[in-house]
Design a protein around this motif. Structure first.
Motif, mmCIF file in Angstrom:
data_model
loop_
_atom_site.group_PDB
_atom_site.id
_atom_site.type_symbol
_atom_site.label_atom_id
_atom_site.label_comp_id
_atom_site.label_asym_id
_atom_site.label_seq_id
_atom_site.Cartn_x
_atom_site.Cartn_y
_atom_site.Cartn_z
ATOM 1 N N LEU A 193 30.663 -11.850 11.129
ATOM 2 C CA LEU A 193 29.479 -11.022 11.357
ATOM 3 C C LEU A 193 28.751 -10.748 10.047
ATOM 4 O O LEU A 193 27.519 -10.755 9.983
ATOM 5 N N GLY A 201 26.308 -13.321 8.310
ATOM 6 C CA GLY A 201 24.932 -13.464 8.776
ATOM 7 C C GLY A 201 24.809 -14.475 9.887
ATOM 8 O O GLY A 201 25.734 -15.236 10.183
ATOM 9 N N ARG A 202 23.649 -14.487 10.496
ATOM 10 C CA ARG A 202 23.398 -15.390 11.610
ATOM 11 C C ARG A 202 22.506 -16.529 11.147
ATOM 12 O O ARG A 202 21.378 -16.293 10.668
ATOM 13 N N LEU A 223 17.908 -17.677 11.810
ATOM 14 C CA LEU A 223 16.944 -16.606 12.008
ATOM 15 C C LEU A 223 15.527 -17.143 11.817
ATOM 16 O O LEU A 223 15.279 -17.982 10.960
ATOM 17 N N ARG A 226 18.711 -7.770 15.052
ATOM 18 C CA ARG A 226 18.968 -9.066 15.700
ATOM 19 C C ARG A 226 17.976 -10.135 15.240
ATOM 20 O O ARG A 226 18.344 -11.298 15.081
ATOM 21 N N ARG A 228 27.751 -5.165 18.805
ATOM 22 C CA ARG A 228 26.682 -5.186 19.803
ATOM 23 C C ARG A 228 25.983 -3.832 19.868
ATOM 24 O O ARG A 228 24.746 -3.761 19.957
ATOM 25 N N GLU A 247 24.511 -4.619 13.875
ATOM 26 C CA GLU A 247 24.820 -5.114 12.529
ATOM 27 C C GLU A 247 26.326 -5.145 12.327
ATOM 28 O O GLU A 247 27.068 -4.436 13.004
#
Length: 372
Positions: A18, A21-22, A25, A124, A350, A354
């Protein structure tokens, strides 16, 4: 969620993923945007966002989360702050409180209310540094900033109010001992209040009382009273200077996700999940807990009114492979291993939007009478 849990991934690995990072983006160009924030009823609420120069989805940026006042809608605030945001490399987001007919809604602290729903959606979609989210409110938005910030102080790095007040109930002429007691929750939340001495709409006496209460608590804060200034927004040039001063003050304010000591006052269990200590159950007067982390995987708790509490644990500050010891009122109320919980990690991520401040384990404790 079911797929990830079915793979048996340890809680710590989920936290690390987590925080990494995702990927993928969206890249936004500098300038103004309008995000549609989903509502539980299937509709959407607008949020007006200013993307600064140099925004890079691989480099999280600070977020100025601005709550508007009566008659505002966020769009006007975003436009007023666009130059400052671009120069400072700060994302500005202005949610819209909405209205019942022609009556503006107030800002509420619930997880399903517009402010926290918007914050989750921003996390998100944008590269936001979760330790540099600054809560800012003007007038009615200042009341909302206090309401939200004192229930969820662990979501923000600082709280700033201009021409606001601690309690809307007090503004109507009633006393609000509940919100005054909640002020203790600002133990780790830097506060800056600015108010005009001649404000005839929201009289300065409200912030003066809050100033005195913070001093009595021994908390650090900043207070600026502007002589001769009323309630109406100052000219743009003066507003720009004020915001620049505030951003200078905010520059060094970063959230500590796991502070050594936490004070928690709570009255409504449905919204009470904050900091690393929360009150699961309290008597009719509400509960107050002061919790300190001690060397050697130990915690010390002082409580009044709280009958059941929960401690969120992270291997950032606790060795989850060793026994944890908790004392309350001079008695050991727990000693043993606390298992990590991958499902908790996913649920917290969720709920918050973050991964920086996500617990790996949660310890619930029933408190003895002598410890309350």
């Amino acid at each position: 969620r079911r797929d990830l849990l079915g793979r048996g991934i340890p809680a710590r690995r989920l936290v690390e993923a987590l925080r990494a990072g995702r990927p993928g983006l969206e890249t936004f160009q500098p300038g103004g945007l309008e995000f549609a924030i989903p509502r539980p009823d299937g509709g959407t609420d607008p949020c007006y966002v200013e993307i600064p120069e140099g925004y890079d989805p691989s480099k999280p940026a600070p977020l100025l989360f601005w709550l508007h006042g009566i008659g505002g809608n966020g769009r006007d605030i975003r436009r007023a702050l666009q130059d400052v945001a671009r120069r400072r490399g700060t994302i500005v987001a202005c949610p819209f409180a909405g209205r019942w007919g022609k009556i503006p809604q107030t800002w509420e602290p619930g997880e399903d209310q517009v402010a926290l729903r918007t914050l989750r959606e921003l996390h998100r979609r944008l590269a936001i540094d979760p330790d540099r989210v600054w809560l800012f409110g003007v007038s009615l938005g200042g009341f909302g900033a206090w309401e939200i910030g004192l229930v969820h102080p662990d979501r923000f790095a600082a709280l700033v109010t201009v021409a606001g007040g601690l309690s809307f109930l007090e503004y109507t002429g009633l006393e609000d001992p509940i919100q005054r007691r909640r002020l203790a929750n600002a133990r780790n939340l830097p506060v800056y209040m600015a108010h005009g001495s001649d404000d005839a709409v929201v009289p300065v006496r409200f912030d003066r009382k809050t100033k005195a209460d913070l001093e009595a608590l021994g908390y650090a804060f900043d207070y600026r009273e502007q002589d001769g200034r009323g309630h109406l927004p100052p000219p743009k040039e003066e507003l720009d200077r004020l915001v620049e001063e505030l951003l200078d003050w905010l520059a060094d304010r970063r959230r500590d996700p796991w502070p050594e000591e936490v004070v928690r006052v709570a009255f409504r269990s449905d919204v009470d999940v904050g900091c690393w200590v929360s009150i699961d159950r309290a008597d009719w007067r509400g509960g107050r807990v002061r919790a300190r982390r001690r060397p050697g995987n130990a915690f010390e708790v002082e409580a009044s009114g709280a009958t059941r509490i929960a401690l969120d644990l992270s291997s950032d500050v606790v060795d989850l492979s060793a026994p944890v010891r908790v004392e309350c009122g001079g008695r050991v109320v727990f000693e043993g291993l606390v298992p990590s919980d991958p499902a908790l990690v996913l649920d917290e991520a969720r709920r918050r939007g973050e991964g920086r401040r996500v617990a790996e384990a949660r310890l619930r404790i029933d408190l003895p009478e002598s410890g309350r």
